[in-house]
Design a protein around this motif. Structure first.
Motif, mmCIF file in Angstrom:
data_model
loop_
_atom_site.group_PDB
_atom_site.id
_atom_site.type_symbol
_atom_site.label_atom_id
_atom_site.label_comp_id
_atom_site.label_asym_id
_atom_site.label_seq_id
_atom_site.Cartn_x
_atom_site.Cartn_y
_atom_site.Cartn_z
ATOM 1 N N LYS A 3 7.619 54.117 125.405
ATOM 2 C CA LYS A 3 6.405 53.611 124.771
ATOM 3 C C LYS A 3 6.117 52.159 125.126
ATOM 4 N N SER A 4 7.010 51.499 125.843
ATOM 5 C CA SER A 4 6.796 50.107 126.197
ATOM 6 C C SER A 4 5.670 49.996 127.216
ATOM 7 N N LYS A 5 5.196 48.763 127.384
ATOM 8 C CA LYS A 5 4.099 48.535 128.315
ATOM 9 C C LYS A 5 4.520 48.931 129.720
ATOM 10 N N PRO A 6 3.710 49.747 130.406
ATOM 11 C CA PRO A 6 4.104 50.192 131.751
ATOM 12 C C PRO A 6 4.136 49.044 132.745
ATOM 13 N N LEU A 67 -5.325 54.175 133.322
ATOM 14 C CA LEU A 67 -5.479 55.136 132.236
ATOM 15 C C LEU A 67 -4.123 55.754 131.916
ATOM 16 N N ASP A 68 -3.843 55.990 130.644
ATOM 17 C CA ASP A 68 -2.605 56.678 130.276
ATOM 18 C C ASP A 68 -2.673 58.097 130.844
ATOM 19 N N TYR A 69 -1.815 58.417 131.816
ATOM 20 C CA TYR A 69 -1.927 59.686 132.521
ATOM 21 C C TYR A 69 -1.733 60.887 131.614
ATOM 22 N N ARG A 70 -1.127 60.695 130.426
ATOM 23 C CA ARG A 70 -0.924 61.812 129.505
ATOM 24 C C ARG A 70 -2.240 62.341 128.963
ATOM 25 N N PHE A 304 5.580 66.972 133.271
ATOM 26 C CA PHE A 304 4.158 66.980 133.622
ATOM 27 C C PHE A 304 3.857 65.921 134.671
ATOM 28 N N GLY A 305 4.338 64.707 134.442
ATOM 29 C CA GLY A 305 4.114 63.643 135.408
ATOM 30 C C GLY A 305 4.769 63.929 136.747
ATOM 31 N N LEU A 355 -5.013 59.360 144.313
ATOM 32 C CA LEU A 355 -4.013 58.323 144.559
ATOM 33 C C LEU A 355 -3.982 57.307 143.423
ATOM 34 N N GLY A 356 -5.112 57.125 142.719
ATOM 35 C CA GLY A 356 -5.106 56.295 141.520
ATOM 36 C C GLY A 356 -4.209 56.885 140.446
ATOM 37 N N ILE A 357 -4.230 58.218 140.317
ATOM 38 C CA ILE A 357 -3.325 58.892 139.373
ATOM 39 C C ILE A 357 -1.875 58.676 139.793
ATOM 40 N N LEU A 358 -1.611 58.760 141.104
ATOM 41 C CA LEU A 358 -0.248 58.541 141.589
ATOM 42 C C LEU A 358 0.208 57.105 141.303
#
Length: 366
Positions: A3-6, A67-70, A304-305, A355-358
């Motif tokens: 949950k920490s900042k990515p 964006l949070d990929y989840r 999922f990721g 690639l933005g998602i990656l």
């Protein structure tokens, strides 16, 4: 999930993406200048449009990277349904636009989108969600492996009705690699692979132009002015390039010899102008992108990721292998662009979005 900042995106993903995009811009201008001037009276016609698509793609890439990929997990099902709807709509005469012999475009005049390009990402996103379910067991055939294969086959069938074998092959290849990564049994995949090969042979036999492409691949000189023309002209471009190339902008084959030099065969013009060194440099950039992408997939804390990263990386890898394989004569001709390099609105924008998602996923990798 942490949950920490990515962390910031992986810089070793950012560098090859931006480098390939920059090389693509230069080559789209160089390879398409003659055709642009001949058909539209503007040598900058293709590169100006490519800059617009790149701007849209970079904006989408930046948005997806932050964006949070989840969130994408919740959007996977409606996105896939929308992609199927678009694939049906494009087949309707009067709505779908025919270009290059395929009814694969939606739009007005020269502006349009290819629903099949959207389906590649839609399928990857949905399969990542499906395969990551806790109660899902892909090692069984009927309830495990067959449902995703039926879904992939349905999408491939709709794409082939356009027809667009190249895009359908890329989508299917990336999806099957995700299924394999999820733990599908080799016995099941081998049997289905044999059935798929038989089906592919049937598709080739059903369309004379596909059979001509196969025979031209085996011996392009058997029909040098017909089915073998594209491969021969592509090799004529690559050969004189030598080690260092003829020089940027100095291609001879772009003068109406190589068909579509700014799209499917842009790598042959690149090799002619920048030589073996330029071609290898582009391949190294793709290898870095694929390597770092797979490293991200193996380092993510959730399935999922991981599956999403695998799908995106395999989509890039399959497309690169097919495009360059065709250009150098190792594969039959299929209409497929070289990611980030070739001219194309839908393909470039969707590739940068993926690639933005990656890049987003790389922020959460351990």
């Amino acid at each position: 999930m942490n949950k920490s900042k990515p962390a910031p995106p992986d810089i070793w993903l950012v560098i090859p993406i931006l480098a390939l995009l920059a090389i693509g811009m230069v080559m789209v201008y160089s390879a398409g200048s003659v055709l642009g001037f001949r058909n539209y009276g503007d040598s900058f016609y293709f590169v100006k449009r490519q800059l617009l698509f790149a701007a849209l793609g970079l904006a989408a890439m930046f948005f997806m990277a932050n964006l949070d990929y989840r969130v994408l997990k919740r959007l996977a099902k409606p996105a896939l349904i929308l992609c199927f709807i678009l694939l049906v709509i494009v087949l309707i005469p009067g709505i779908g636009v025919v270009r290059g012999g395929a009814r694969s475009w939606l739009g007005i005049s020269s502006f349009g989108i290819q629903p099949s390009e959207f389906m590649k990402m839609g399928m990857i996103l949905f399969l990542a969600k499906w395969l990551s379910r806790e109660d899902y067991d892909i090692t069984t055939f009927t309830k495990g492996l067959l449902p995703p294969l039926a879904l992939i086959g349905s999408a491939f069938g709709l794409i082939m009705m356009q027809p667009d074998l190249g895009t359908g092959t890329v989508m299917t290849g990336a999806a099957l690699m995700m299924v394999f990564t999820a733990g599908a049994r080799m016995k099941h995949l081998s049997l289905l692979g044999a059935a798929g090969a038989a089906g592919f042979a049937g598709l080739v036999a059903a369309a004379p132009y596909r059979l001509q492409r196969i025979t031209a691949f085996l011996d392009p000189w058997s029909d040098p002015l017909g089915a073998g023309y594209q491969i021969i002209q592509s090799l004529y471009a690559i050969g004189p390039g030598g080690l260092g190339g003829l020089g940027l902008g100095m291609s001879r084959q772009k003068y109406s010899y190589v068909p579509e030099p700014q799209t499917d065969f842009i790598f042959s013009i690149l090799a002619e102008e920048l030589g073996f060194i330029g071609g290898i440099a582009v391949l190294i950039l793709f290898l870095i992108l694929i390597w770092r992408g797979m490293r991200v997939a193996m380092s993510l804390p959730d399935r999922f990721g991981s599956y999403l990263a695998v799908g995106i990386v395999c989509m890039v890898a399959v497309q690169v292998v097919i495009n360059i394989g065709v250009v150098i004569g190792l594969m039959p001709v299929t209409g497929i662009t070289l990611p980030l390099i070739s001219y194309g609105g839908s393909s470039l924008t969707l590739m940068l979005t993926a690639l933005g998602i990656l890049l987003n996923l790389s922020r959460y990798a351990r």
